[in-house]
Design a protein around this motif. Sequence first.
Motif, PDB file in Angstrom:
ATOM      1  N   MET A  40       2.807  -3.334  -1.426  1.00 27.14           N
ATOM      2  CA  MET A  40       3.080  -3.731  -0.044  1.00 27.14           C
ATOM      3  C   MET A  40       4.129  -4.840   0.017  1.00 27.14           C
ATOM      4  O   MET A  40       4.974  -4.860   0.916  1.00 27.14           O
ATOM      5  N   LYS A  41       4.107  -5.750  -0.938  1.00 33.74           N
ATOM      6  CA  LYS A  41       5.128  -6.801  -0.982  1.00 33.74           C
ATOM      7  C   LYS A  41       6.509  -6.190  -1.187  1.00 33.74           C
ATOM      8  O   LYS A  41       7.503  -6.639  -0.604  1.00 33.74           O
ATOM      9  N   CYS A  42       6.577  -5.157  -2.010  1.00 35.59           N
ATOM     10  CA  CYS A  42       7.847  -4.466  -2.251  1.00 35.59           C
ATOM     11  C   CYS A  42       8.330  -3.762  -0.977  1.00 35.59           C
ATOM     12  O   CYS A  42       9.516  -3.809  -0.645  1.00 35.59           O
ATOM     13  N   ILE A  43       7.419  -3.106  -0.259  1.00 38.10           N
ATOM     14  CA  ILE A  43       7.786  -2.462   1.012  1.00 38.10           C
ATOM     15  C   ILE A  43       8.379  -3.504   1.962  1.00 38.10           C
ATOM     16  O   ILE A  43       9.430  -3.287   2.573  1.00 38.10           O
ATOM     17  N   MET A  44       7.718  -4.647   2.051  1.00 35.72           N
ATOM     18  CA  MET A  44       8.217  -5.722   2.918  1.00 35.72           C
ATOM     19  C   MET A  44       9.618  -6.162   2.502  1.00 35.72           C
ATOM     20  O   MET A  44      10.513  -6.310   3.338  1.00 35.72           O
ATOM     21  N   ARG A  45       9.825  -6.357   1.189  1.00 30.81           N
ATOM     22  CA  ARG A  45      11.124  -6.840   0.693  1.00 30.81           C
ATOM     23  C   ARG A  45      12.227  -5.814   0.927  1.00 30.81           C
ATOM     24  O   ARG A  45      13.325  -6.167   1.354  1.00 30.81           O
ATOM     25  N   VAL A  46      11.930  -4.549   0.669  1.00 26.60           N
ATOM     26  CA  VAL A  46      12.945  -3.493   0.863  1.00 26.60           C
ATOM     27  C   VAL A  46      13.333  -3.415   2.336  1.00 26.60           C
ATOM     28  O   VAL A  46      14.526  -3.321   2.670  1.00 26.60           O
ATOM     29  N   LEU A  47      12.353  -3.477   3.225  1.00 23.45           N
ATOM     30  CA  LEU A  47      12.652  -3.401   4.663  1.00 23.45           C
ATOM     31  C   LEU A  47      13.458  -4.612   5.127  1.00 23.45           C
ATOM     32  O   LEU A  47      14.177  -4.538   6.131  1.00 23.45           O
TER      33      LEU A  47
ATOM     34  N   PHE B 135       1.383  -7.044   7.444  1.00 21.26           N
ATOM     35  CA  PHE B 135       1.854  -7.507   8.753  1.00 21.26           C
ATOM     36  C   PHE B 135       3.296  -8.026   8.673  1.00 21.26           C
ATOM     37  O   PHE B 135       4.072  -7.852   9.616  1.00 21.26           O
ATOM     38  N   GLU B 136       3.654  -8.657   7.554  1.00 19.15           N
ATOM     39  CA  GLU B 136       5.053  -9.084   7.385  1.00 19.15           C
ATOM     40  C   GLU B 136       5.979  -7.864   7.353  1.00 19.15           C
ATOM     41  O   GLU B 136       7.083  -7.894   7.907  1.00 19.15           O
ATOM     42  N   ALA B 137       5.522  -6.799   6.688  1.00 18.90           N
ATOM     43  CA  ALA B 137       6.336  -5.575   6.613  1.00 18.90           C
ATOM     44  C   ALA B 137       6.540  -4.984   8.005  1.00 18.90           C
ATOM     45  O   ALA B 137       7.650  -4.578   8.370  1.00 18.90           O
ATOM     46  N   VAL B 138       5.460  -4.946   8.813  1.00 19.90           N
ATOM     47  CA  VAL B 138       5.576  -4.441  10.187  1.00 19.90           C
ATOM     48  C   VAL B 138       6.548  -5.321  10.978  1.00 19.90           C
ATOM     49  O   VAL B 138       7.441  -4.828  11.676  1.00 19.90           O
ATOM     50  N   ALA B 139       6.389  -6.641  10.836  1.00 19.27           N
ATOM     51  CA  ALA B 139       7.223  -7.576  11.599  1.00 19.27           C
ATOM     52  C   ALA B 139       8.696  -7.449  11.234  1.00 19.27           C
ATOM     53  O   ALA B 139       9.566  -7.443  12.113  1.00 19.27           O
TER      54      ALA B 139
END
Length: 972
Positions: free
Chosen positions: A578-585, A623-627
């Motif tokens: 999930m941290k990776c998803i957030m970073r890529v986005l 939630f960071e990824a969504v934001a």
Amino acid sequence: MEWNPETLQFLSQCFLNALSPQPEPRRRAEAALAEASDKPNYGLAVLRLVAEPSVDEQIRQSAAVNFKNHLKSRWVSNDPNLATPISDHEKSQIRSLIVSLMLQSSPRIQSQLSEALAVIGKHDFPKSWPTLLPELVSSLSTVSEANDYASVNGILATVNSLFKKFRYQFKSNDLLLDLKYCLDNFAKPLLDMFKRTSGLIDSWASLGQPVEKLRQYIESQRLSCRIFYSLNFQDLPEFFEDHMSEWMIEFKKYLAARYQALEDGGSDGLALVDELRAAVCENINHYMEKEEELFQGYLGGFVEAVWSLLVVASASSSRERLTVTALKFLTTVSTSVHHTLFARDDILQQICQSIVIPNVMLRDEDEELFEMNYVEFIRRDMEGSDLETRRRIACELLKGIGTNYKDKVTEKVSTQIQNCLALFSENPAVNWKHKDCAIYLVVSLATKKAGSSSVSTDLVDVENFFGSVIVPELRSQDVNGFPMLKAGALKFFTMFRSQIPKPIAMALFPDVVRFLSSESNVVHSYAASCTEKLLLVKDDGARARYTSSDISPFLLALMTNLFGALQKPESEENQYVMKCIMRVLGVADITPEVASPCITGLTSVLIKVCENPKNPIFNHYLFEAVAVLVRRACEKNPSLISAFEASLFPSLQLILAKDVSEFFPYAFQLLAQLVELNRPPIPQHYMQIFEILLLPDSWKKSANVPALVRLLQSFLQKAAHELNQEGRLTHVLGIFNKLVSSPSTDEQGFYVLNTVIEYLEYDVIAPYMGHIWASLFTRLQNNRTGKFIKSLVIFMSLVLIKHGSQNLVDSTNTIQPNIFLVILEQFWIPNLKLITGSTELKLTSVASTRLICESPALLNPAASRLWGKMLDSIVTLLSQSEQDRVQEEPEVPDYGEAVGYNATFVHLYNAGKKEEDPLKEIDDPTQFLVSSLANLSARSPGRYPQVIAENLDPTNQAALLQLCSSYGLSIV
């Protein structure tokens, strides 16, 4: 609860039923016991039951457990409303009975009563229970004379529990007084007991005693060693210094001797002896660290004994604790003045070959952890919590020796690495652990540059090693083959990411993406972590090495595999993925083709975790990824807002409807972000949320307040027109009033108020200004803090900037005639120099400048002194650095409002509010001051230089002159 046959029968039946496999009688018994536990003397009655020989052993054991737990919750009750505390009279009776009952009990009951005694001792010993230690010493003497080592060990286990506090509590006068009391009463009996038991161990074989007796003796010595550690932890006591040789002779004996009857007898005999040896290693390591000078006479013999023990233990796949403590001791010696013990080449060779390599080599336990508990494996392997494992501590030994013999260590370890790789090449399928060992040595012995994330190594040439050892693993088409090697290769790539040239890394990027589809939880976690860390690499200090254009060719496959990894067993809440998803986005170019499946995937995960939130780190990254997706996609393409709302609203409504309180702060921050992305008029479904927001119940949980304020600010900003309808502004000011009345939330109250002032016309808010000033001045009078006064100065400055100085002065003076000048003199002027933050500094300095240059109240000659003092504060604010003018007093927290458990507010970085500058038209507040003063003085030549000379500090007079000179202006 009186002790009589009826009570005995009642409790016996309850404890019997509590052991029932049938749920119904078990629940009834537990309920009856819970009800009885509130009655006076319940604990005493249960203790008498435990001591009753006529009752079945199993019932008494169950009662002993209940007794221990009863004491844990009620001996000292933090909240009398939750549990009725035990009375002082009952406590006194329990204390008088428990030691003798413990010694008369069977081993299983004895261990429970020993723990119960330790619970009491934690609170009462020694001050409220001065008879305990003399009673234990007397009992120890009696049972040791009778050779009753079951009871001896019960007493020593109790003493060990009581004395543990000397290891972990901060040194204080009270602690040292307690320690002195324990030393005076127990140091000599401990040594006598230790020597007596040592004699019994030595004569055990000749006396023909059973093996069980030897077990008890060994356990007794282990407990004595742990008590020794506790009593010596703070400082070396005089008694132990005087008798050091007696202790050290025995310690060395246990490291050198073998007890074949136990060690070769199966069961846990070897583990028992190793626990004693490990306790000895901890003691000598402690002396080596704290009392090296006194200990040096014994050092040579101990190093030799530990060394010999370690060579044998390292070859065993078990014996973890002994190996780790022995390695720690040698590491401590290697960094001391006695490091020459490790200087010889043959010794270094033996350390590498016989100690380090066997301990670094993967064992069955490591493979099992890798497969069965990937979270713990990663925590140890990647996050550095493995200091208590033999793999890590063996490398720490090499680092220790390397502090004095770096070149020698580098040469020896480099040779071992090449040997491991050569063995792997001979038979890769069989010898893969040797390659893992080589990679682990390079990674673990790499040194981190201070203040940076980059690492370096002298063991290998990083690029060559990467190309010949790591790349073949990353290029392997079988993402599931030899997963531990793949994990090691990905970890190497992650660690040395700054040294790997960009073209080489980019060529391998598709391979890293492939590993996200590995069935191994560790491998796809490491692939995700590698990707995430690569996107953080910076060149030339700040420029990102990898940009959106670099990852766009792989973006679809990358996101598909990341969301695919979340579908794999045990990885449904994988925080690394999930941290990776957030970073890529946060980096990628978010097109509608990418945004749509991503928001669908994230909301799907969000709905699942709402059922049972259990991993706060994963949830935060979710939630960071969504934001970040909402922010970057909608800012680029506003047409996506309605689609995102359609996807997100059901899950946000689910959070509120199901009362998932952990997620409330996140949900409100996301809603605020969505409101801010909309253009007025705000859609109707948001106005429904606005109505909920205005309800007093919404503000009861303190953890929600910052997020609710953030949401309220967004509504005030985007729905200013709607705010003045249906009495909503009255509700908003009611919220402000509640928040500003408490020191723990006043800052949030000012955020609300400042937004009202910033976005509403003055004719709308004018009827409420009297109420606002009354609330603020009441708080100022009753409970002012430095933080509150600074917030007040900022608020008054904002009113002036947005609505003019006359409205500011007139509205405050409606509370009390001329109160504005009182506030100015007592609070604004003294605190102006304490303002921090670039926007706040600009706002308050410009507002203060406008006051002295535009406000009739200050331009009146009668107010010359105030005018001068205000200018003095403005010059201090603008001419001195923050650290010179601000001496922060720590705010005293409002403990009265912080009682009990509260879920905490966690700020979403990607949903943060953009700081608005209310003075965009003014670039330089210092130039604004100087030009305003020059214009003012030109209208009244000769008046202001005299006021300045009389009221400004000489340093500030010089600073003002310098400012005027730098802008080519003058005050005439």
